[in-house]
Design a protein around this motif. Structure first.
Motif, short mmCIF file in Angstrom:
data_model
loop_
_atom_site.label_atom_id
_atom_site.label_comp_id
_atom_site.label_asym_id
_atom_site.label_seq_id
_atom_site.Cartn_x
_atom_site.Cartn_y
_atom_site.Cartn_z
N ALA A 85 7.42 9.62 -1.34
CA ALA A 85 6.72 8.38 -1.04
C ALA A 85 5.59 8.15 -2.04
O ALA A 85 5.03 9.10 -2.61
N LEU A 86 5.25 6.87 -2.23
CA LEU A 86 4.18 6.50 -3.14
C LEU A 86 3.04 5.84 -2.38
O LEU A 86 3.28 5.02 -1.48
N LYS A 87 1.83 6.16 -2.75
CA LYS A 87 0.65 5.48 -2.24
C LYS A 87 0.11 4.62 -3.38
O LYS A 87 -0.11 5.12 -4.48
N VAL A 88 -0.11 3.33 -3.10
CA VAL A 88 -0.44 2.37 -4.15
C VAL A 88 -1.82 1.78 -3.90
O VAL A 88 -2.19 1.49 -2.75
N ASP A 89 -2.57 1.58 -4.99
CA ASP A 89 -3.82 0.83 -4.93
C ASP A 89 -3.51 -0.59 -5.39
O ASP A 89 -3.34 -0.84 -6.58
N PRO A 90 -3.41 -1.56 -4.45
CA PRO A 90 -2.99 -2.91 -4.83
C PRO A 90 -4.00 -3.63 -5.74
O PRO A 90 -3.60 -4.45 -6.57
N ASN A 146 0.81 -1.22 0.00
CA ASN A 146 0.00 0.00 0.00
C ASN A 146 0.84 1.26 0.00
O ASN A 146 0.41 2.30 -0.51
N HIS A 147 2.05 1.17 0.59
CA HIS A 147 2.90 2.36 0.70
C HIS A 147 4.35 1.99 0.38
O HIS A 147 4.81 0.91 0.75
N VAL A 148 5.04 2.91 -0.30
CA VAL A 148 6.44 2.71 -0.66
C VAL A 148 7.20 3.99 -0.34
O VAL A 148 6.80 5.09 -0.75
N VAL A 149 8.30 3.85 0.39
CA VAL A 149 9.19 4.96 0.70
C VAL A 149 10.60 4.55 0.30
O VAL A 149 11.04 3.44 0.62
N GLY A 157 -2.63 9.39 -7.13
CA GLY A 157 -2.42 10.82 -6.98
C GLY A 157 -1.03 11.33 -7.30
O GLY A 157 -0.62 12.35 -6.75
N ASP A 158 -0.31 10.67 -8.19
CA ASP A 158 1.04 11.13 -8.55
C ASP A 158 1.26 10.87 -10.04
O ASP A 158 1.64 9.76 -10.45
N GLU A 159 1.01 11.88 -10.83
CA GLU A 159 1.06 11.74 -12.28
C GLU A 159 2.48 11.40 -12.76
O GLU A 159 2.66 10.56 -13.65
N GLU A 160 3.49 12.05 -12.19
CA GLU A 160 4.86 11.78 -12.61
C GLU A 160 5.26 10.34 -12.32
O GLU A 160 5.83 9.65 -13.18
N ALA A 161 4.96 9.87 -11.11
CA ALA A 161 5.30 8.50 -10.75
C ALA A 161 4.52 7.50 -11.60
O ALA A 161 5.07 6.47 -12.04
N THR A 162 3.26 7.79 -11.87
CA THR A 162 2.45 6.91 -12.71
C THR A 162 3.05 6.77 -14.10
O THR A 162 3.05 5.68 -14.69
#
Length: 434
Positions: free
Chosen positions: A398-403, A258-261, A410-415
């Motif tokens: 940090a990234l928030k992930v929908d598994p 769910n979360h990545v740091v 909510g992060d266009e660049e990371a997506t």
């Protein structure tokens, strides 16, 4: 001073040798009529090793590499009938049952998908993909074609690692809440280079394949491609993926976190490498959010150090509610109870019966129809950690992930970094749906 674990290691060593057949014994047991016909793509260090391993237990009919000298060397070593630069030659040959892929990372998923579409079983080195989207497409291709897929995370075929997992499931250290993995070793400075002509006998256009085309440069070619965004996944994808895989296995988590740091950068090497030489990352599986259901996995990567935890350059430490376990593939297994009490009461002399190698496990799965030890879903979930960690370092947050949807929230660049740019003008190996 802690008590010696020599007795435990002797028991593990003896059990390992007793629990498996040798490759030669295994091949004889299968018989010539059951031999699988294999094609090997990639004749570098890992590819040549796999070619030799498969030659002991299967028929290696093809070897393939755009570097003619490498191809001819491995072809001679394993007595393959065909040595080719273009992998389509083996994909079109109906006599080939399975394709083994040990290329640079940017070729892994495109070739594996093409092999699935050709009805071939697939053994692909780690990581299974250069980017997250390719992993998703490869999972779909394997499931659609109903072929056997084995990922090169060979610790899954280790009787010692499998025994460690049994012990963790049985509660030997209580509920496992945290796993800490490490990948610490001294890599090399790749220097600074300028574009130049490829070496004689190298089909560089084939080597680049579907990736964005860049001119040949010595320090982004053989092996050094690992450290370039266009071709590799850094050392998290190169070596760290092994520890991430069995750390995730030991934690008992499924799916994406769910979360990545992740934080890191180039702390040591002043050279052309694009990937960091130092990273610390953490992944959290939230469960239902209640106390006791959360799980955390930590990875430390330092590829400039010669000082290793527990004398092992790679390993995982599992922390449970009633103790901890130190596991370094099949080299080390230590179990501690409360207050760091070394336990010597755990029986380690009855290891699971397994195939003699990761390659033999793949062939056995083809013959019997059973699932291999490192199937495509387990590979996808472990390699996802590689891609998510690399993305978190690149964007610096940090990234928030929908598994469930397998998306970053909510992060266009990371997506955008879940995918890659391919060769301008197209290429025959670019997967559909990217």
């Amino acid at each position: 001073m802690r008590r010696s674990t020599r007795r435990i290691f002797l028991k593990v060593s003896g059990a390992t040798s007793a629990s498996v057949l040798t490759a030669t014994q295994y091949a004889r047991a299968m018989g010539a009529g059951n031999r699988v016909v294999v094609g090997i793509v990639g004749c570098g260090g890992r590819g040549s090793g796999l070619a030799r391993a498969f030659a002991e237990i299967a028929e290696v009919a093809y070897v393939c590499d755009p570097d003619r000298a490498r191809c001819e060397r491995v072809q001679g070593a394993v007595k393959a009938k065909h040595g080719v630069a273009d992998p389509r030659r083996m994909l079109d040959d109906r006599s080939v049952d399975a394709v083994v892929i040990a290329t640079p990372d940017h070729w892994h998923a495109p070739l594996a998908i093409l092999a699935c579409e050709a009805g071939k079983h697939v053994y692909v080195e780690k990581p299974m993909s250069h980017n997250f989207r390719e992993s998703q497409l490869l999972v779909a291709a394997v499931q659609r074609a109903k072929v056997v897929f084995q990922h090169g995370t060979q610790a899954r075929s280790s009787p010692v690692v499998a025994k460690a997992m049994e012990l963790l499931r049985a509660g030997v250290i209580g509920d496992v809440l945290v796993a800490k993995a490490w990948n610490i070793q001294r890599r090399v400075n790749i220097g600074r280079e300028q574009p130049s002509e490829p070496p004689p006998g190298v089909d560089y256009d084939m080597w680049v394949g579907p990736a964005e085309f860049v001119p040949f440069q010595k320090n982004r070619f053989h092996y050094h491609w690992h450290w370039w965004y266009n071709f590799g996944t850094g050392d998290i994808g190169n070596d760290g993926v092994h520890e991430l895989d069995y750390a995730r296995w030991g934690l008992g988590v499924k799916g994406l976190p769910n979360h990545v740091v992740a934080q890191g950068g180039k702390y040591f090497f002043d050279d052309d490498q694009e990937f960091p030489d130092t990273v610390t990352c953490a992944f959290e599986w939230s469960g239902d959010g209640k106390v006791g259901s959360k799980r955390q996995l930590i990875l430390e990567m330092r590829i400039w150090s010669t000082n290793w935890p527990y004398g092992e350059e790679n390993g995982v430490e599992f922390y449970g509610t009633q103790g901890r376990m130190v596991l370094a593939k099949d080299r080390k297994l230590e179990i501690y109870g409360e207050r760091d009490r070394l336990r010597d009461d755990v029986k380690l002399d009855e290891l699971p019966k397994m195939a003699p190698s990761h390659q033999a496990d793949f062939l056995e799965a083809i013959r019997t129809g059973r699932k291999p030890t490192a199937d495509v879903i387990e590979a996808h979930h472990s390699v996802a950690l590689v891609h998510l960690a690399n993305i978190a370092v690149r964007v610096g947050r940090a990234l928030k992930v929908d598994p469930q949807r397998e998306t970053i929230i909510g992060d266009e660049e990371a997506t955008g970094l879940l995918r890659r740019k391919y060769r301008e003008g197209g290429h025959w190996a670019i997967p559909r749906g990217v």
